[in-house]
Design an enzyme around this catalytic site. Structure first.
Site, PDB file in Angstrom:
ATOM      1  CB  SER A  67      56.995  58.431 -42.560  1.00 46.63           C
ATOM      2  OG  SER A  67      56.296  57.227 -42.641  1.00 46.63           O
ATOM      3  CG  ASP A 286      53.620  59.389 -40.955  1.00 42.31           C
ATOM      4  OD1 ASP A 286      53.775  58.160 -41.035  1.00 42.31           O
ATOM      5  OD2 ASP A 286      53.500  60.128 -41.951  1.00 42.31           O
ATOM      6  CG  ASP A 288      51.868  57.159 -43.754  1.00 43.39           C
ATOM      7  OD1 ASP A 288      52.628  56.344 -43.177  1.00 43.39           O
ATOM      8  OD2 ASP A 288      52.270  57.987 -44.592  1.00 43.39           O
ATOM      9  NE  ARG A 520      61.142  51.157 -58.406  1.00 42.94           N
ATOM     10  CZ  ARG A 520      61.392  51.913 -57.330  1.00 42.94           C
ATOM     11  NH1 ARG A 520      61.925  51.369 -56.236  1.00 42.94           N
ATOM     12  NH2 ARG A 520      61.117  53.190 -57.325  1.00 42.94           N
ATOM     13  N   PRO A 521      65.599  51.618 -61.001  1.00 41.90           N
ATOM     14  CG  PRO A 521      65.530  53.500 -62.374  1.00 41.90           C
ATOM     15  CD  PRO A 521      65.061  52.082 -62.292  1.00 41.90           C
ATOM     16  N   GLY A 523      65.070  56.188 -56.612  1.00 36.57           N
ATOM     17  CA  GLY A 523      64.696  57.568 -56.887  1.00 36.57           C
ATOM     18  C   GLY A 523      65.606  58.578 -56.231  1.00 36.57           C
ATOM     19  CB  THR A 524      66.804  59.072 -53.083  1.00 36.72           C
ATOM     20  OG1 THR A 524      66.889  57.733 -52.581  1.00 36.72           O
ATOM     21  CG2 THR A 524      65.364  59.555 -52.964  1.00 36.72           C
ATOM     22  NE  ARG A 529      65.349  51.587 -53.939  1.00 37.88           N
ATOM     23  CZ  ARG A 529      66.024  51.741 -52.805  1.00 37.88           C
ATOM     24  NH1 ARG A 529      66.449  50.669 -52.147  1.00 37.88           N
ATOM     25  NH2 ARG A 529      66.283  52.947 -52.320  1.00 37.88           N
TER      26      ARG A 529
END
Length: 560
Positions: A67, A286, A288, A520-521, A523-524, A529
């Site tokens: 992406s 890409d 989207d 919020r935490p 994801g990676t 954040r």
């Protein structure tokens, strides 16, 4: 699973050893990493796609793309039978498969999973997987790894669809599982025909306005620019100039593209002083994601950004208008006993001004966790569900029940009603359902719908941008020892754990007019954040900084 199948899997897996010290996780965008370490992962996802096809007895898609990431990266993700994301129930197995330590471990995991899921091997149904890739140089070799993974399942067939946008592949998967013709030319034909229908239905007084304005599109030096050049040949009434199409030596996503424009709020490469005031759009790598913008001044590179929130608002306004015409009570011959459920889905990152605008329109606005898979799932609960993230990824979903009702309504109106506007409203909504990509966010179909609606309204990009004024916002990241220590609720807007942190955020937010903040935490990575908005940029910056300090106090490396 018989011994022959196990032997084939074992032999093929030995050709794709896992890189040492690498652990990957399947997220909303699948697996992503530097392309040089992805071969084994892509091979294994090829196996996973074949297993998914056997399980569902459907066509499955496998897209190789990263992406908006830089060109050295790549990734892979699966399109489920609906054309949407891989079911969340299979994501843990995707992680397990990608991180299997060797060929023997891999085969053991596949055998166990196939038994648990009752996946039929050697039956009358073979697996069929459509393969697509974007324009990254690493795509061709990774495509071969995926093909070998698919072929290691006896009876599985890999169909190479070549270089595509991500939404094109998702559209093809959805279409083929519905029994439709679904090749790349079919995609162009459906989009151009639906766009043409909407253009034909533009009110005459609006069509007479100066809507021959050229649209200038930043193709992110990716596959979207290339495909838009093909699509625009079939379009009447729309002049498109594509820049950054990847043919002039530009680098994919480097200083270009929707992600760059949305985050930096500056003009992309190849745009400048001569474009002041013109309607411009940016695709991502890409295709989207889609955002619009116009250049503000010849003296600097600042833009007025029209992001996903405003695309959503434009779509919602138009659809509400058409539904209002279609379901009005003036014609007593027409049966209007069906109450259409129209819902708008956002995340907490949506600008508060957009949410206020949508609610002022009388629309039902719902919030979900961050991530397209959550938005898509919630939107599918409505007759018409519209979702967009501010980054420009989103679409409109029409339930099959509503489309059937709409077809019947169109026929009823044609036979008994003298109200041409109601007939046109039904035709417009049907055209939108065919134009918009209901499998996934699609920059090309979204762009055509924006252009048709702007012409219907007689609006310039400046008029569109004035729907509402965004509240100033700021996003920050705070490194923490353990991001899992944060647990949220209410679509990630409220902190449940650690105790006391939400109260501290509330106290800070109360100090600022129109203040709003949440955390919020990631994801990676081990970061939290922080998002904040307020009536002025100075206030938003200050609020974000204060909340970040509280996060650091509760969760930082110095906290106990």
């Amino acid at each position: 699973m018989d011994e022959e199948q196990r032997a084939i899997l074992l032999e093929s897996a030995t050709r794709f050893p896992t890189p040492e010290g690498v652990k990957l996780s399947y997220g909303t965008s699948g697996f992503r990493a530097d392309a040089s370490i992805l071969s084994s992962t892509v091979f294994r996802v090829g196996i996973l796609a074949a297993l998914r096809s056997l399980k569902t007895q459907s066509v499955i898609g496998l897209m190789i793309t990263a992406s908006h990431n830089e060109v050295s990266d790549n990734g892979i993700k699966i399109a489920d039978p609906s054309g949407g994301m891989l079911t969340q129930e299979w994501e843990p197995f995707a992680d397990t498969l990608a991180n299997a330590i060797d060929a023997q471990d891999l085969v053991r995991l596949i055998v166990e999973f196939a038994k648990k899921e009752n996946i039929p091997f050697g039956g009358v149904h073979s697996a069929q997987v459509l393969l697509g890739r974007d324009t990254r140089p690493s795509g061709e070799s990774l495509m071969e790894a995926a093909r070998q993974g698919i072929n290691s399942i006896v009876g599985a067939v890999a169909i190479d669809m070549g270089v595509l946008t991500t939404p094109q592949l998702h559209w093809m998967v959805r279409g083929r599982n519905k029994g439709m013709k679904a090749s790349e030319p079919d995609y162009y034909e459906q989009l151009s025909n639906s766009f043409g229908c909407l253009m034909d239905l533009i009110p005459k007084e609006m069509a007479a306005l100066a809507m021959d304005e050229k649209l200038t599109v930043d193709g992110a030096n990716g596959v979207g620019g290339e495909k838009l050049e093909e699509l625009k040949k079939l379009l009447n009434g729309l002049v498109i100039q594509v820049r950054n199409d990847g043919k002039e030596g530009g680098v994919l996503n480097e200083g270009v593209g929707a992600d760059y424009v949305q985050k930096e709020k500056v003009v992309p490469c190849s745009f400048g002083p001569n474009d002041v005031g013109l309607r411009c759009a940016s695709l991502d790598g890409d295709a989207d994601r889609l955002v619009y913008f116009h250049v503000l001044s010849k003296s600097n590179n600042k833009i007025d950004l029209v992001d996903g929130d405003k695309i959503l608002s434009l779509f919602a306004l138009y659809i509400k208008e058409q539904l209002g015409i279609l379901t009005k009570k003036e014609d007593e011959e027409v049966n209007n006993d069906y109450r259409v459920r129209l819902g708008v889905v956002q995340t907490a990152y949506a600008n508060g001004a957009s949410t206020d605008y949508l609610k002022h329109l009388g629309l039902e606005v719902i919030f979900t966790h961050t991530g397209v898979k959550y938005l898509h799932e919630k939107a599918a609960e409505y007759d018409i569900g519209i979702y967009f993230e501010a980054n420009g990824h989103g679409t409109i979903l029409f339930s099959e029940h509503f489309v059937c009702w709409l077809e019947a309504k169109k026929n009823e109106l044609a036979s008994i009603s003298t109200d041409l506007e109601m007939q046109k409203a039904a035709l417009r909504l049907l055209a939108v359902s065919n134009l918009i990509n209901q499998a996934v966010g699609d920059a090309l179909s979204g762009l055509l719908l924006v252009e048709a609606i702007l012409r219907h309204m007689g609006w310039s990009i400046q008029k569109w941008s004035e729907l509402y004024q965004d509240l100033p916002s700021r996003q920050l990241k705070v490194k923490v020892a353990d991001r899992t220590a944060v647990i949220t609720a209410n679509a990630e807007t409220v902190v449940v754990k650690p105790p006391g942190l939400q109260e501290a955020i509330n106290a800070e937010t109360a100090k600022y007019p129109q203040g709003r903040s949440f955390i919020r935490p990631s994801g990676t990575e081990d970061v939290i954040r922080v998002y904040a908005e307020a009536s002025t940029q100075e206030s938003a910056d200050s609020l974000a900084k204060s909340v970040a300090q509280h996060v650091d106090h509760f969760l930082g490396f110095g906290s106990s």
